[in-house]
Design an enzyme around this catalytic site. Sequence first.
Site, mmCIF file in Angstrom:
data_model
loop_
_atom_site.group_PDB
_atom_site.id
_atom_site.type_symbol
_atom_site.label_atom_id
_atom_site.label_comp_id
_atom_site.label_asym_id
_atom_site.label_seq_id
_atom_site.Cartn_x
_atom_site.Cartn_y
_atom_site.Cartn_z
ATOM 1 N N ASN A 209 28.315 12.200 32.376
ATOM 2 C CA ASN A 209 27.017 12.489 32.637
ATOM 3 C C ASN A 209 25.806 11.670 32.145
ATOM 4 O OD1 ASN A 209 25.842 11.746 29.616
ATOM 5 N ND2 ASN A 209 27.658 13.253 29.316
ATOM 6 N N LYS A 287 45.076 5.012 42.716
ATOM 7 C CA LYS A 287 43.988 6.097 43.293
ATOM 8 C C LYS A 287 44.586 7.054 43.603
ATOM 9 C CE LYS A 287 40.294 5.459 46.590
ATOM 10 N NZ LYS A 287 39.823 4.407 47.439
ATOM 11 N N PRO A 303 38.122 15.667 21.691
ATOM 12 C CA PRO A 303 37.842 16.309 20.780
ATOM 13 C C PRO A 303 36.289 16.672 20.197
ATOM 14 C CG PRO A 303 38.452 14.691 20.907
ATOM 15 C CD PRO A 303 38.831 14.870 22.295
ATOM 16 N N ASP A 304 35.730 17.441 19.332
ATOM 17 C CA ASP A 304 34.306 17.553 19.189
ATOM 18 C C ASP A 304 34.700 16.708 18.174
ATOM 19 O OD1 ASP A 304 32.217 18.378 17.733
ATOM 20 O OD2 ASP A 304 32.643 21.148 18.095
ATOM 21 N N LYS A 336 24.341 25.637 15.942
ATOM 22 C CA LYS A 336 24.788 23.925 15.651
ATOM 23 C C LYS A 336 25.851 23.766 14.208
ATOM 24 C CE LYS A 336 25.577 19.733 18.515
ATOM 25 N NZ LYS A 336 25.754 19.142 19.580
ATOM 26 N N LYS A 340 28.640 23.650 13.172
ATOM 27 C CA LYS A 340 29.385 22.165 11.461
ATOM 28 C C LYS A 340 28.861 21.242 10.989
ATOM 29 C CE LYS A 340 29.975 21.317 16.925
ATOM 30 N NZ LYS A 340 29.487 20.556 18.166
#
Length: 400
Positions: A209, A287, A303-304, A336, A340
Site C-alpha cells: 500500500n 518467478k 492476522p489482525d 474500531k 478492538k
Amino acid sequence: MRIILGITGGIAAYKSAELARMLANQGHQVRCILTEAGARFITPLTLTSLTGEPCYGANPDQGEWRANPGIEHIELARWADLVTVVPATANIIGKAANGLASDLLSTVLLATRAPVLWAPAMNTGMWEHPAVQANLDRLRSFGHAVVDPGQGILACGEEGAGKLADINIIAEAIQVHGTPKQPSLNGRRVLITSGPTREDLDPVRTLTNRSTGAMGIELARAFRDVGARVHLVLGGDLAAPWGVDTTRVRSAQQMLEACEARWAEADGLVAAAAVADQRPETSSPEKVKKGEGIETLNLVRTPDILARLSSARRPGQWVIGFAAESEKHLEHASAKLQKKQLDAVLVNDVQDGKAFGAQANTLTPVTAEGPQAPLGPLAKDQLARAVVQWWAQRLEARSI
Ligand SMILES: Cc1cc2nc3c(=O)[nH]c(=O)nc-3n(C[C@H](O)[C@H](O)[C@H](O)COP(=O)(O)O)c2cc1C
C-alpha cells in the site's frame, strides 16, 4: 531549544559550521563559543552568519562579548537549554572532568545546570588513552551524554576510532538530550508499528500500500525524546531513527510475530503501521512466467495485529490505534475503538492523497469520550510531538 555549541581545537571543527546551520534550520537558537584553539580552525564570522546569533571567543577580548563581559559566562550558562561541545578535544574533556574553568567555554560548562552533550574527535591513540576514557566516564557520572566517535581514516592519516560522529546523529542526540522528559513516559517501554506490509506473490511481485512509514518513525522519535524506551517494528524502506531499537519486517505475519515477542514487556502500543488486510492465498518461490500468469488472485485475510495484541493485554497496558479513512472518519474510528477495545484511535483523512507520503497531516483523536480536538495540520515531526504531549497529559490525568 536554546543551544550553546562549544567548538574546540580539532580538525573536525569545520563540521560544526554545518551542524550549527542544521540546528538553526530546525528552529533552534544556537550560540557558539570558540576556544582559542578552535578559533584557529574556524572563524566567528562563519558561525554568526549561519546562526544569526553572536559567537563568543575564549576570552573577553576575543569574539563577541556583550554588555557585561564580567558575568557573560553566567548569563550564557543560564540561557542555555543544552550545552554541546562539537568537536570536543581531549583537552576540554580533561578540563571539564576535573572542574577547571580557564576560559569561557570551560567556565560555562562548570556553571551551567543545563544538560551537556559531548561529541569527541581525536587521534586513535588519544581516544584509546585511559586518561581520556576515565575523564569521559567522570563526565558520564555527572549525567553528561557522549556521542562516541566513529571509525575511519583520520586527518592524521591513521585509521581507527576517533572520527567525529556523523553530524545527523549528533543533531538527533541533541534533540533527545535536550527535550524535557515526560514523567508518564520516561523509562516506559513503548511498542510502535510503522510502515506498509508487503505480501509477496513471487520473488518480484508484491501486494502493498502507499504508506511510507514516516509518521510512525516520527512518533518513535517523539516518544524517544521524552524518555520512552521505544521498540519500532518497521515495514518499508525508510531508515530507522537513531536511538530506537528496531525490528524490520516485510509481511503482516512477520509484523505480528515481532510484536508478540515484545508485547508482554511493553507498557503501551502505538499501531501506526498500514497492515495489509489480505495476502495472496499462495506465493510462488519462483518467478511466475507470463505464459503461466495468474489471471485471478485468490486472497485470504492476514492476522489482525491490533486486535490480537489488544485482546492479549494485561492490566495497565494501553493501546492506541490508527484509522486511515476516506469517508465517515469519526464514525469508523469510534467503531474500531469499541470493537478492538482501544484507548484511543487517531484518525487520518486519506482522501485526495492526504496522509500517505504527504509532508503535513492532521490527526483527530477519538476516545471513549468521543472525538477530541484535532491535532494539526502540522509537519509530521511536529504532529508526532503533539500526539505524544496529548497522550502524556491523558496518562498523567488518569495516572495510568
Ligand atoms: C592541526 C591540529 C589538529 C588537532 N586536532 C585535534 C583533535 O582532533 N582532537 C584533539 O583532541 N586535539 C587536537 N589538536 C590539539 C588541540 O588543538 C590542543 O590540545 C589544544 O590545546 C586544544 O585546546 P581547546 O581544547 O581549548 O580547544 C590538534 C592540534 C592541531 C595543531
